[in-house]
Design a protein around this motif. Sequence first.
Motif, PDB file in Angstrom:
ATOM      1  N   VAL A  27       2.344   3.914   5.478  1.00  0.00           N
ATOM      2  CA  VAL A  27       2.058   3.242   4.132  1.00  0.00           C
ATOM      3  C   VAL A  27       0.593   3.155   4.041  1.00  0.00           C
ATOM      4  O   VAL A  27      -0.452   2.017   4.197  1.00  0.00           O
ATOM      5  N   GLY A  28       0.656   3.684   2.152  1.00  0.00           N
ATOM      6  CA  GLY A  28      -0.891   3.355   1.372  1.00  0.00           C
ATOM      7  C   GLY A  28      -0.572   3.948   0.335  1.00  0.00           C
ATOM      8  O   GLY A  28       0.278   3.529  -0.339  1.00  0.00           O
ATOM      9  N   LEU A  29      -2.226   4.575  -0.278  1.00  0.00           N
ATOM     10  CA  LEU A  29      -1.708   5.272  -1.675  1.00  0.00           C
ATOM     11  C   LEU A  29      -0.159   5.648  -1.371  1.00  0.00           C
ATOM     12  O   LEU A  29      -0.160   6.093  -3.237  1.00  0.00           O
ATOM     13  N   GLY A  30      -0.273   6.889  -0.790  1.00  0.00           N
ATOM     14  CA  GLY A  30       0.949   7.919  -0.605  1.00  0.00           C
ATOM     15  C   GLY A  30       2.308   7.512  -1.485  1.00  0.00           C
ATOM     16  O   GLY A  30       3.105   7.717  -2.339  1.00  0.00           O
ATOM     17  N   ASN A  31       2.488   5.319  -0.872  1.00  0.00           N
ATOM     18  CA  ASN A  31       3.500   4.973  -1.070  1.00  0.00           C
ATOM     19  C   ASN A  31       3.999   4.414  -2.349  1.00  0.00           C
ATOM     20  O   ASN A  31       4.640   4.605  -3.185  1.00  0.00           O
ATOM     21  N   ILE A  32       2.351   3.674  -2.644  1.00  0.00           N
ATOM     22  CA  ILE A  32       2.593   2.677  -3.715  1.00  0.00           C
ATOM     23  C   ILE A  32       2.586   3.168  -5.164  1.00  0.00           C
ATOM     24  O   ILE A  32       2.410   3.179  -6.157  1.00  0.00           O
ATOM     25  N   TRP A  33       1.177   4.406  -4.974  1.00  0.00           N
ATOM     26  CA  TRP A  33       0.525   4.686  -6.245  1.00  0.00           C
ATOM     27  C   TRP A  33       1.215   6.636  -6.427  1.00  0.00           C
ATOM     28  O   TRP A  33       1.805   7.060  -7.229  1.00  0.00           O
ATOM     29  N   GLY A  34       1.636   7.497  -5.049  1.00  0.00           N
ATOM     30  CA  GLY A  34       1.257   8.608  -4.985  1.00  0.00           C
ATOM     31  C   GLY A  34       3.334   9.094  -5.106  1.00  0.00           C
ATOM     32  O   GLY A  34       3.120   9.597  -6.228  1.00  0.00           O
ATOM     33  N   TYR A  35       3.785   8.162  -5.054  1.00  0.00           N
ATOM     34  CA  TYR A  35       6.033   8.570  -4.032  1.00  0.00           C
ATOM     35  C   TYR A  35       5.409   8.138  -6.467  1.00  0.00           C
ATOM     36  O   TYR A  35       6.112   8.779  -6.511  1.00  0.00           O
ATOM     37  N   PRO A  36       5.578   7.161  -6.729  1.00  0.00           N
ATOM     38  CA  PRO A  36       6.523   6.587  -8.094  1.00  0.00           C
ATOM     39  C   PRO A  36       5.829   7.548  -8.554  1.00  0.00           C
ATOM     40  O   PRO A  36       6.505   8.527  -9.563  1.00  0.00           O
ATOM     41  N   THR A  37       4.852   8.200  -8.763  1.00  0.00           N
ATOM     42  CA  THR A  37       4.200   8.747  -9.947  1.00  0.00           C
ATOM     43  C   THR A  37       4.828  10.032  -9.988  1.00  0.00           C
ATOM     44  O   THR A  37       5.334  11.282 -10.691  1.00  0.00           O
ATOM     45  N   GLN A  38       4.621  11.132  -8.913  1.00  0.00           N
ATOM     46  CA  GLN A  38       5.408  11.886  -8.567  1.00  0.00           C
ATOM     47  C   GLN A  38       7.305  11.699  -8.571  1.00  0.00           C
ATOM     48  O   GLN A  38       7.368  13.022  -9.356  1.00  0.00           O
ATOM     49  N   THR A 260      10.853   3.422   3.552  1.00  0.00           N
ATOM     50  CA  THR A 260      11.744   1.870   2.486  1.00  0.00           C
ATOM     51  C   THR A 260      10.183   1.484   2.287  1.00  0.00           C
ATOM     52  O   THR A 260      10.996   1.260   0.658  1.00  0.00           O
ATOM     53  N   ILE A 261       9.198   1.223   2.714  1.00  0.00           N
ATOM     54  CA  ILE A 261       8.213   0.968   1.514  1.00  0.00           C
ATOM     55  C   ILE A 261       8.744   1.638   0.207  1.00  0.00           C
ATOM     56  O   ILE A 261       7.852   1.429  -0.969  1.00  0.00           O
ATOM     57  N   ALA A 262       8.599   2.865   0.998  1.00  0.00           N
ATOM     58  CA  ALA A 262       7.817   3.864  -1.047  1.00  0.00           C
ATOM     59  C   ALA A 262       8.894   3.902  -1.752  1.00  0.00           C
ATOM     60  O   ALA A 262       8.681   3.723  -2.811  1.00  0.00           O
ATOM     61  N   PHE A 263      10.242   3.861  -1.418  1.00  0.00           N
ATOM     62  CA  PHE A 263      11.581   3.323  -2.376  1.00  0.00           C
ATOM     63  C   PHE A 263      11.390   2.352  -2.764  1.00  0.00           C
ATOM     64  O   PHE A 263      11.456   1.796  -4.244  1.00  0.00           O
ATOM     65  N   THR A 264      10.815   1.501  -1.977  1.00  0.00           N
ATOM     66  CA  THR A 264      10.765  -0.164  -2.412  1.00  0.00           C
ATOM     67  C   THR A 264      10.040  -0.065  -3.566  1.00  0.00           C
ATOM     68  O   THR A 264       9.804  -0.674  -4.643  1.00  0.00           O
ATOM     69  N   ALA A 265       8.479   0.417  -3.730  1.00  0.00           N
ATOM     70  CA  ALA A 265       7.332   1.092  -4.680  1.00  0.00           C
ATOM     71  C   ALA A 265       7.955   0.835  -5.974  1.00  0.00           C
ATOM     72  O   ALA A 265       8.021   0.806  -6.922  1.00  0.00           O
ATOM     73  N   GLY A 266       8.882   2.240  -5.587  1.00  0.00           N
ATOM     74  CA  GLY A 266       9.471   2.931  -7.058  1.00  0.00           C
ATOM     75  C   GLY A 266      10.204   1.727  -7.933  1.00  0.00           C
ATOM     76  O   GLY A 266      10.249   1.874  -8.922  1.00  0.00           O
ATOM     77  N   MET A 267      10.825   0.819  -7.054  1.00  0.00           N
ATOM     78  CA  MET A 267      11.677   0.284  -7.368  1.00  0.00           C
ATOM     79  C   MET A 267      10.667  -0.431  -8.297  1.00  0.00           C
ATOM     80  O   MET A 267      12.360  -1.522  -9.269  1.00  0.00           O
TER      81      MET A 267
END
Length: 454
Positions: A27-38, A260-267
């Motif tokens: 869980v890191g920038l990949g989830n909260i910065w990278g994933y939603p941006t992608q 879960t955290i990526a999906f949540t960060a997307g939310m």
Amino acid sequence: MATTQTSDRGNWNSKLGFILAAAGSAVGLGNIWGYPTQVADNGGAAFILVYLVCCILVGLPVMIAEITIGRKTGKNPVGAFKALDKTGYAHLIGYWGVLCGFMILAFYLVISGWTLAYVFEEIFRFTGNAGYAAWFGDLTNGPKNAAFTVIFLLLTISIINGGVSNGIERATKFLMPVLLFILVIMIFYVLRLEGSAEGIRQYLKPDFSLINIDLTLSAMGQAFFSLSLGMGALITYGSYLKRDQNIVESATYVTVTDITIAFTAGMLVIPAMYVALAQGITIFGDDGELISSVSLVFTVLPQLFENIGGALGLTISISFFLLLALAALTSAISLLEVPVSYMIDEHNMRRKNASWVIGGSIGVVAVIISFDINLIDYFVYIFNEIGLPLGGLMLCLFLGWVWKTENAVVEIKHGFENADNSVFVKLWRIFIKYICPVLIAIVFITTVLDIIRS
Ligand code: PHE
């Protein structure tokens, strides 16, 4: 020198310690910065679907493989492949991993530095110091970027210096739950605002016509990056794991937590974008593309926080950027731990010396990137989108065809007595040997054909 080696290695103190540290790495920038941006960049829910397939069909099996190799050998990636090798070449996979870790950490530090700088940006903006706020918020300001990059690097080195259970485990045990808490609070807030419903719709409504090879390569790269795979971070973390722990179960926890955290960060981020849109802030250019991918989170969200306004807006915005910084820190330490453990094991270096030498060298590359942030896109493409799946491909081929899955299962049985009869483990063997390498190879070959054709 052997004593130095063993005393500077270590073990996780508790079962939860490993899971938290591995989840902290994932869980890191990949989830909260990278994933939603992608997600925003690649057509919303279509991307999520391909991403999930990559995480479950490729990511989880590779994660089990990495941890198993790490625990079996008790070594860094280079030493681990060397220990199990029969071909004389497998250590090159380890070197590739160390190189990818080095280069990924270099740009990772710059973005992490932004998260710290934005804490100050927000404080100054909310207190009416527009000039200072603009200075801290300028993503292209080289000297400022460099300063925060170095501060973040020093934080990372100081935790690595603490060693395995004292530094990494203690830090992540505390940081992970805090992170989750702040995230959930923010979602509850954003979902009450106008525009968020449209954001949720965009986030969850798939448009299958958008699925193509570019999207698939991005999703595969993102899955490896977000799960910390393909470069040996989890070989290294696995090497500190005791034999009473169930690897399959732990890997599943980590994968589920990360998704879960990526999906949540997307939310949080996607609805927040649409809230911003409803408030008249431009988030898409004329071509329908996101204005600027790398800076999306840093430009759109502060606008939202400002609209919330007052002490509440300030509190939410500071929490958000601190949350990002904390998540980035627990990932950065795992990136640095890979080359550091390599120096400790293979060059008999002391932990402190290794972390300063390696950290310092990464710092030089990171400072260069600070002055030209366009380099980030190239680094992401080469070392993340191509580099990590390539490392994963070689790892699968090595485990499946050289070391052999039956030997891996002997290791997996420690902490999971029934592994032999488990359907999951049987499937895992087929996946590692055939399905994962074929899937990764298809993505690569199609990408290359695509580049040649265009
Ligand atoms: N998984 C981390 C993130 O999502 C980044 C990372 C990649 C960490 C590779 C270690 C190894 O931000």
